[in-house]
Design a protein around this motif. Sequence first.
Motif, PDB file in Angstrom:
ATOM      1  N   SER A 213       0.826  -1.207   0.000  1.00  0.00           N
ATOM      2  CA  SER A 213       0.000   0.000   0.000  1.00  0.00           C
ATOM      3  C   SER A 213       0.861   1.259   0.000  1.00  0.00           C
ATOM      4  O   SER A 213       0.562   2.231  -0.701  1.00  0.00           O
ATOM      5  N   HIS A 216       2.281   1.721  -3.515  1.00  0.00           N
ATOM      6  CA  HIS A 216       1.248   2.182  -4.444  1.00  0.00           C
ATOM      7  C   HIS A 216       0.885   3.638  -4.185  1.00  0.00           C
ATOM      8  O   HIS A 216       0.637   4.402  -5.123  1.00  0.00           O
ATOM      9  N   ARG A 217       0.853   4.011  -2.924  1.00  0.00           N
ATOM     10  CA  ARG A 217       0.501   5.391  -2.573  1.00  0.00           C
ATOM     11  C   ARG A 217       1.556   6.380  -3.062  1.00  0.00           C
ATOM     12  O   ARG A 217       1.244   7.524  -3.402  1.00  0.00           O
ATOM     13  N   LEU A 221       5.655   0.978  -8.666  1.00  0.00           N
ATOM     14  CA  LEU A 221       5.096  -0.274  -9.179  1.00  0.00           C
ATOM     15  C   LEU A 221       6.211  -1.309  -9.278  1.00  0.00           C
ATOM     16  O   LEU A 221       7.114  -1.188 -10.112  1.00  0.00           O
ATOM     17  N   ARG A 258      -6.125   2.637 -10.438  1.00  0.00           N
ATOM     18  CA  ARG A 258      -6.777   1.399 -10.019  1.00  0.00           C
ATOM     19  C   ARG A 258      -6.358   0.212 -10.871  1.00  0.00           C
ATOM     20  O   ARG A 258      -6.148  -0.893 -10.352  1.00  0.00           O
ATOM     21  N   ARG A 261      -3.048  -1.051  -9.738  1.00  0.00           N
ATOM     22  CA  ARG A 261      -3.168  -1.753  -8.455  1.00  0.00           C
ATOM     23  C   ARG A 261      -3.727  -3.163  -8.659  1.00  0.00           C
ATOM     24  O   ARG A 261      -3.255  -4.126  -8.045  1.00  0.00           O
ATOM     25  N   ASN A 264      -1.011  -5.319 -10.142  1.00  0.00           N
ATOM     26  CA  ASN A 264       0.053  -5.605  -9.189  1.00  0.00           C
ATOM     27  C   ASN A 264      -0.400  -6.590  -8.115  1.00  0.00           C
ATOM     28  O   ASN A 264       0.357  -7.491  -7.723  1.00  0.00           O
ATOM     29  N   TYR A 288      -4.844  -4.650   2.998  1.00  0.00           N
ATOM     30  CA  TYR A 288      -4.603  -3.692   1.917  1.00  0.00           C
ATOM     31  C   TYR A 288      -5.822  -2.797   1.707  1.00  0.00           C
ATOM     32  O   TYR A 288      -5.683  -1.590   1.452  1.00  0.00           O
ATOM     33  N   SER A 292      -5.505   1.187   1.902  1.00  0.00           N
ATOM     34  CA  SER A 292      -5.674   1.968   0.673  1.00  0.00           C
ATOM     35  C   SER A 292      -7.007   2.696   0.591  1.00  0.00           C
ATOM     36  O   SER A 292      -7.156   3.631  -0.203  1.00  0.00           O
TER      37      SER A 292
END
Length: 442
Positions: A213, A216-217, A221, A258, A261, A264, A288, A292
């Motif tokens: 998380s 991703h934030r 990647l 999205r 995500r 991934n 997660y 998220s």
Amino acid sequence: MTCGIWGPTRSIWNRRSMPQTPSSKNASGYEPGQTFIFPKWSKTITPFSRKCWTMLSESGLDKPGWKYIFADESGRQVVARLESSVRGKVGESFELFKTTTGRRRIYLFSPAGSAEKYLLKAYLPARFSKRLKYLVRNSRCRQEFVAAKKMAELKIPAVRAPACGYRMSGLLPAEELVIEPYLSELKNFSQLWQEAGAEQRKKLFISLAGLVSLMHRKGVLQRDFKPDSILVRQVNDSFELVVADLERIKFYRRPLARNHRIANLGKIMQAFFRAEECEEWEWLLEAYSLESGMNFREGVLRRAVLASGVRQSKKQAEQRRSWAAETNELIEKFEHNGAEIRVSREIGRELLEKFLAQNLLPASGTVEISGKKLELFAAASARAVMEDYFYLRELRIPVRPVVLAIDRAGKGLAGVLVDPSEKPLIDFQKTASAQDRAQIAA
């Protein structure tokens, strides 16, 4: 006498009762009962050495023209020690740590008089087309070096890379390497996963969800998420995770969209769970989703992640076929008298050579090599049989291990490992229940 693939052989069939005609050959081109003869090997096999000369010859560090890029002063110090060991050919300083199926070799470098150790991720020269690409974009080592610096700037726990080096061959890049500290106090994620109890496993996957998380934030990647690319430090009852293998990381200026995500998380599902739902997967999704603010536990997002995981599993399984191509950590490939031979490392080339120097291989039947029982059968391409095995194994489809593949002149001989505890089907059917027999028939 009939002419065998590796020389003249005697047929074990009675010619009067079974004349050898073209129609008696099977689909693979073998005559029934044909045997394989391997003459005694004249070549002396030298055991693989992990000393300096092997490392130098493979990585190219003994060649002139190496250039280095440093992240900080510690990188200069490591490279100075490395060059000193190379010039002095201090074999004890180098040890093969890991060999991958590609062109990467990882060595453990222990500088003389120092308690610190380093991993040298050395890459052999790439294909000509890739080397041309590296003229306009970063190579694997340069990507990992740059990614380590960016991860530090973003305050995401990752392995440092104090230096990287490369050597040009003419106008094109040749060998390259990246230097990383050897973190002996950290455990591999998969190792800790197997050793931990249920409560610890839950905490471990909650920590993994927090790391994913966070990445991703911050727009990071990791396209190669897998248990081996995560290192873990256990602090009391909690876990600190560190990202390794950074060469396939991609950075975005904004938090991941999205669709990124979903892809991934699908990659994590494929790499960690082979696209199968399980308790650990539920823990990760729940944690997660809380981190998220996006609900991946149910509905459309959950189904999208599952579908992505299945697609990536099939793609990965297709790529696993290449494991049968060349020598790697799973198989050894070599040639003799025009025959292309692939053998699993659990048997090994040396033991196979000793066996073949004294024994014949039948076109079908069972043999025992170094205490392992193999069932042999003819195939149009033994390599294709081994490729199919790696494909099915990746998809977790039960299949006997293909540990031997011999090909020559369009004919193949494959050998599968037989488990001594397995009962023949005919014996099993005698004691099986009606339900078991129905399943066998189905």
